[in-house]
Write an enzyme that holds these catalytic residues in place. Structure first.
Site, PDB file in Angstrom:
ATOM      1  N   VAL A   1     -52.031  42.000 -25.060  1.00  0.00           N
ATOM      2  CA  VAL A   1     -51.353  40.801 -25.545  1.00  0.00           C
ATOM      3  C   VAL A   1     -52.374  39.675 -25.508  1.00  0.00           C
ATOM      4  O   VAL A   1     -53.073  39.480 -24.501  1.00  0.00           O
ATOM      5  CB  VAL A   1     -50.117  40.455 -24.672  1.00  0.00           C
ATOM      6  CG1 VAL A   1     -49.514  39.120 -25.076  1.00  0.00           C
ATOM      7  CG2 VAL A   1     -49.078  41.568 -24.752  1.00  0.00           C
TER       8      VAL A   1
ATOM      9  N   GLY B   1     -43.064  37.851 -22.038  1.00  0.00           N
ATOM     10  CA  GLY B   1     -42.310  39.093 -22.080  1.00  0.00           C
ATOM     11  C   GLY B   1     -42.768  40.085 -23.138  1.00  0.00           C
ATOM     12  O   GLY B   1     -42.187  41.164 -23.262  1.00  0.00           O
TER      13      GLY B   1
ATOM     14  N   GLY C   1     -45.662  41.844 -23.358  1.00  0.00           N
ATOM     15  CA  GLY C   1     -46.232  43.056 -22.763  1.00  0.00           C
ATOM     16  C   GLY C   1     -45.149  44.008 -22.302  1.00  0.00           C
ATOM     17  O   GLY C   1     -45.209  45.218 -22.561  1.00  0.00           O
TER      18      GLY C   1
ATOM     19  N   ASN D   1     -58.243  45.267 -12.417  1.00  0.00           N
ATOM     20  CA  ASN D   1     -57.242  44.521 -13.168  1.00  0.00           C
ATOM     21  C   ASN D   1     -55.935  44.399 -12.374  1.00  0.00           C
ATOM     22  O   ASN D   1     -54.906  44.983 -12.719  1.00  0.00           O
ATOM     23  CB  ASN D   1     -57.011  45.192 -14.527  1.00  0.00           C
ATOM     24  CG  ASN D   1     -56.275  44.295 -15.497  1.00  0.00           C
ATOM     25  OD1 ASN D   1     -55.717  43.279 -15.118  1.00  0.00           O
ATOM     26  ND2 ASN D   1     -56.270  44.691 -16.754  1.00  0.00           N
TER      27      ASN D   1
ATOM     28  N   TYR E   1     -47.504  46.866 -13.974  1.00  0.00           N
ATOM     29  CA  TYR E   1     -47.076  48.258 -14.140  1.00  0.00           C
ATOM     30  C   TYR E   1     -46.236  48.725 -12.958  1.00  0.00           C
ATOM     31  O   TYR E   1     -45.217  49.392 -13.136  1.00  0.00           O
ATOM     32  CB  TYR E   1     -48.282  49.187 -14.306  1.00  0.00           C
ATOM     33  CG  TYR E   1     -49.137  48.882 -15.510  1.00  0.00           C
ATOM     34  CD1 TYR E   1     -48.588  48.452 -16.714  1.00  0.00           C
ATOM     35  CD2 TYR E   1     -50.521  49.024 -15.452  1.00  0.00           C
ATOM     36  CE1 TYR E   1     -49.381  48.181 -17.820  1.00  0.00           C
ATOM     37  CE2 TYR E   1     -51.319  48.768 -16.549  1.00  0.00           C
ATOM     38  CZ  TYR E   1     -50.739  48.340 -17.735  1.00  0.00           C
ATOM     39  OH  TYR E   1     -51.536  48.091 -18.814  1.00  0.00           O
TER      40      TYR E   1
END
Length: 165
Positions: free
Chosen positions: A90, A98, A100, A127, A134
């Site tokens: 993104v 929102g 992603g 990262n 995630y």
């Protein structure tokens, strides 16, 4: 006015947008020198006779702002297909709205609809924001697996070791 998000399958006319987003991802991941993709190579591999992957384009108020590129793999243990998310990106100015989440969950829905047993991807170990993102979605980091890769000259060498067909 709130931003409106939309997700759509990419079409061949999106190739320049896809390449631009790939270049943005590579810059973010500090890998710009590794991008050799072109409009022509993307057109052939994504929309040619035998497409190798699929792309979703994420838009904010109608403007392309991110993408998810994925392809089918297979789990021998489950005896089921899976989806592998190669890239999720993104653009910086559209993060935290929102998009992603909309992209990654849209691919999850496709995996579910196709009867996949797994949905997997990799993340760079530095990262931290992505890792947290995630994990907040329920993903589990598999710390006991490491990626092995051959490319370029190493791939050519490995292929040369194969028995003659």
């Amino acid at each position: 006015m709130p931003e409106r998000l939309s997700i759509r399958p990419a079409t061949e006319t999106d190739v320049p947008i896809i390449l631009s987003l790939i270049q943005g991802l590579a810059e973010y991941e500090r890998l710009s020198d590794e991008v050799i993709a072109t409009d022509a190579s993307l057109r052939q591999t994504l929309f040619g006779e035998k497409p190798c992957a699929e792309v979703l384009i994420g838009c904010v108020d109608g403007e392309p702002a991110g993408f998810a590129l994925f392809f089918q793999n297979y789990s021998t243990f489950l005896a089921k297909p899976g989806l592998y998310l190669e890239d999720l990106y993104v653009q910086p100015q559209y993060r935290q709205c929102g998009l992603g989440k909309a992209l990654i969950t849209s691919v999850a829905r496709i995996a579910q609809e196709r009867g996949c047993g797994r949905y997997e991807w990799t993340v760079l170990d530095w990262n931290t924001p992505a890792i947290q993102f995630y994990e907040n979605l329920g993903a589990e980091m598999k710390s006991d697996w490491r990626i092995m890769r051959v490319a370029g000259d190493a791939l050519a060498h490995m292929a040369s070791l194969a028995p003659a067909a």
